[in-house]
Enzyme design. Structure first.
Site, short mmCIF file in Angstrom:
data_model
loop_
_atom_site.label_atom_id
_atom_site.label_comp_id
_atom_site.label_asym_id
_atom_site.label_seq_id
_atom_site.Cartn_x
_atom_site.Cartn_y
_atom_site.Cartn_z
N GLU A 166 0.88 -1.16 0.00
CA GLU A 166 0.00 0.00 0.00
C GLU A 166 0.92 1.21 0.00
OE1 GLU A 166 -2.17 2.79 2.52
OE2 GLU A 166 -1.16 3.02 0.59
N GLU A 171 5.14 11.27 -1.86
CA GLU A 171 5.97 10.35 -1.08
C GLU A 171 6.85 9.48 -1.98
OE1 GLU A 171 4.11 8.21 2.21
OE2 GLU A 171 2.37 9.52 1.96
#
Lengths: 376, 376
Positions: A137, A146
């Protein structure tokens, strides 16, 4: 993985994934994931949990007797489900001390014979074998914030068997024109800040004999960037979407290269379906669990983060606001160019060059704008 | 220097000042100071500004024709005042890109012939001469948070003439028993968080087949540390102080060594002056501008961050809360032991072991408690 209290906030250190300092990357990015509170926030996202749970348990054939690599296992939840779905062996890799909790959780659920928790960044591990499934995930705000997909691709290139499957298998990024009151709020905040600045200038000159007016331009730029150019996390209602959403990026997680995902470059059109104000754009993503062509899912599952009446996921949407908003009419068309790249200061953060031309239904061009945004 | 939006927040990297990674230190600590908004917050603190302004301009004899080193010049304000007070030469050292703004400010105020801005950490500079004055606004919350005094001492040992003066010259840390409603709020927040955790445990077992109860203890510890053991910034009113404040540390900035300031170890007594609840302790500091014995200030100036009716400084006070509070009476006496040390994970953050014995006026011991706090 996305959360309101998101990692990667202080954009003061540069470098590509290959050159970024590990200590700095840890201090800026990884550290948030070491907190149980943060893991719990993600575990409480029902849409997220249901999607992965169903993707695994409705497709046990991908797991039964197979080997699995969970990239960024966090609390260990995906690794545990993979084991419960019948995996022979699960390697659960986690860079932070959260790995210790994952280990405890695995033991408490009697899966220590199947799940091996490894505390390491994925780039540094050595496994005794290649795996049948890579599950992760990895998604951040607007999918790519990110830049964790970099690590998943690295893991895939090193550890996935030629016949292996990716969970999720595909990802899609969407953008749509929106209306929102946030833009006006932020503009008010910016203007109040500048008004306050001018009082401050006066006071400092009068009381302390120092002329700080030379700092007005950089202060204005800093505040402008903060209030007007930084994207916002928002939980949009579907009725805030005022034109058809368009796909700006499609990623096949089995074949995407680092180069493919280093930027998002797209040109989209959107028809306005309401007389309103164009306040900006909303961005979100879907991921799909389809398996692979030679070994498809028996039941395809989709995880969408589109604006929803039932309530949004913890990812919300990313909102790109225009100041001032632009009055548009039902039938107007937007022609939007998007270029999203990594921030030079911090490769886990993003910058977006957005251009928009607005045309009447007749084809007459009404408006054109260009704006730079920062996804911090 | 203290601010509500304080640097040094992610306590995940260890090391003493000598060994800490510079990139990490920058990512965790220095970066906040590169923002004009943050500098402005400090420049808007009238008490702070008045103290330094008066300390300099009421003691021009320390500056006229002299050389000055400003450690951590930020926007350059102290360097500018030093030059305006008649300094021959001012070295204004700043580790962040804020140095560029300091440079512009110096030029805009026609002081470029006197003030030389140097972008560097203070530990790395080389100056052509030793200086008559070291001036710095280095104070963090409860004085020592951020551990910037380490850098000032380093500068002093290398660059201050044997006859030189320190601005400020002395610092004192105070602690007093307080009453506050914050303790109850935090306890409620903690209990709500644990209640929510138990619902989460149930849901996760029921819906997703995973028993997470093994994480209850670490979650409770993490939340307990966050809600109950982390000190708070607060702006105390004097009537919240329920016993006489006591000095826990006195620092002579001219002679203090790194060892002297590496910890605060003190035993204090305080008489309660009201029937109330002992909700915890408040900590704050004063600094003084006295010059040195051989070359004293003509007019001594004090900067105090004690609770004040006129409103507090941006440092506020640091509040150490007890859960639950302890009922005490007018005339009761407290015997308090304090040991404050550097955090192992981040030398710029602090940990406090606090012990407290409560005695009736008769001498009978009523209560004893011990608690560990974190100044994050």
């Amino acid at each position: 993985m996305g959360s309101r209290d998101r990692a990667g906030s202080a954009p003061m250190n540069g470098g590509s994934p290959a050159t970024v300092d590990k200590g700095v990357d840890f201090a800026q990015y990884f550290c948030t994931y070491a907190y149980l509170y943060h893991q719990k926030e993600m575990l409480c996202d029902k849409v997220r949990m249901d999607a992965y749970f169903n993707a695994i348990f409705k497709n046990k054939h991908h797991f039964l007797g197979k080997t699995v690599l969970d990239v960024g296992t966090g609390s260990g939840i995906l690794a545990i489900w993979s084991a419960q779905a019948g995996a022979r062996k699960v390697y659960a890799v986690e860079a932070t001390k959260m790995s210790e909790h994952a280990c405890a959780l695995v033991k408490a659920n009697n899966l220590q014979d199947v799940v091996e928790v490894i505390e390491s960044s994925i780039e540094d591990i050595t496994l005794p074998e290649k795996v049948d499934v890579i599950i992760s995930e990895w998604m951040g705000y607007f999918l790519l914030r990110e830049s964790m997909l970099d690590s998943v691709i690295c893991a895939r290139d090193r550890w996935l068997k030629p016949t292996g499957v990716m969970y999720p298998s595909h990802a899609i990024m969407w953008v749509a024109p929106i209306r929102s009151q946030l833009g006006e709020q932020k503009l008010n905040d910016y203007e109040a800040s500048m008004e306050d600045w001018h009082c401050f200038l006066e006071d400092t000159e009068t009381n302390y004999g120092v002329d700080m007016s030379v700092l007005t331009k950089p202060f204005s730029e800093e505040q402008g960037r903060y209030y007007l150019q930084t994207t916002l996390w928002n939980s949009l209602h579907p009725h805030q979407v005022i034109g058809n959403p368009s796909i700006v990026k499609e990623i096949d997680c089995l074949t995407a290269t680092m180069k493919d995902i280093s930027e998002v470059k797209s040109h989209i059109s959107s028809s306005i379906n309401i007389c309103s104000q164009l306040c900006g754009f909303g961005g979100w993503f879907d991921v799909h669990f389809r398996g692979r062509m030679e070994d498809p899912a028996q039941e395809e599952v989709e995880l969408t983060t589109a604006p929803s009446v039932e309530g949004n996921t913890h990812w919300g949407q990313q909102v790109f606001l225009l100041h001032p908003p632009v009055t548009i009419s039902d039938g107007d068309n937007l022609s939007v160019s998007i270029l999203m790249t990594r921030s030079k200061e911090n490769h886990r953060l993003l910058e977006v060059d957005l251009g928009c031309k607005i045309f009447q239904a007749s084809g007459r061009q009404l408006h054109t704008l260009e704006k730079k945004f920062y996804i911090d």
